[in-house]
Design a protein around this motif. Structure first.
Motif, PDB file in Angstrom:
ATOM      1  N   ILE A   8      73.616 -37.931 -32.875  1.00  0.00           N
ATOM      2  CA  ILE A   8      73.709 -38.918 -31.804  1.00  0.00           C
ATOM      3  C   ILE A   8      75.122 -39.509 -31.751  1.00  0.00           C
ATOM      4  N   VAL A   9      75.695 -39.786 -32.902  1.00  0.00           N
ATOM      5  CA  VAL A   9      77.071 -40.290 -32.943  1.00  0.00           C
ATOM      6  C   VAL A   9      78.011 -39.265 -32.312  1.00  0.00           C
ATOM      7  N   ASP A  10      77.846 -37.993 -32.636  1.00  0.00           N
ATOM      8  CA  ASP A  10      78.685 -36.937 -32.062  1.00  0.00           C
ATOM      9  C   ASP A  10      78.553 -36.878 -30.538  1.00  0.00           C
ATOM     10  N   ILE A  11      77.326 -36.992 -30.033  1.00  0.00           N
ATOM     11  CA  ILE A  11      77.102 -36.962 -28.587  1.00  0.00           C
ATOM     12  C   ILE A  11      77.797 -38.145 -27.920  1.00  0.00           C
ATOM     13  N   ILE A  12      77.652 -39.324 -28.508  1.00  0.00           N
ATOM     14  CA  ILE A  12      78.272 -40.523 -27.950  1.00  0.00           C
ATOM     15  C   ILE A  12      79.793 -40.397 -27.940  1.00  0.00           C
ATOM     16  N   LYS A  13      80.351 -39.913 -29.033  1.00  0.00           N
ATOM     17  CA  LYS A  13      81.811 -39.764 -29.103  1.00  0.00           C
ATOM     18  C   LYS A  13      82.314 -38.720 -28.104  1.00  0.00           C
TER      19      LYS A  13
END
Length: 75
Positions: free
Chosen positions: A67-72
């Protein structure tokens, strides 16, 4: 930046939602996370009201780092 996590309270997805909330707050500066109780086996993550992950569509829970990767990637 605002993230909403809609989770199924019937199937007790709250621990997963709470864990993701903590992870996001620890890894992304200035993020607001709202947990939304729902039903029907739902586990959805929305970024600024845009759906970025759906357990029902994919058939699995997200990894917190995913999820962090998608947001970034989006920001």
């Amino acid at each position: 930046m605002s993230v909403s996590i809609k989770y199924c309270s019937v199937w007790n997805y709250f621990p997963k939602a709470s864990s993701l909330e903590s992870y996001l707050k620890n890894n992304i500066k200035d993020i607001r996370v709202d947990l939304i109780s729902s039903g029907g086996g739902v586990f959805e993550v929305m970024l600024d009201k845009k759906l970025i992950f759906s357990k029902k569509s994919i058939g699995r829970f997200p990894e917190n780092s995913e999820i962090v990767d998608i947001i970034k990637k989006i920001n």
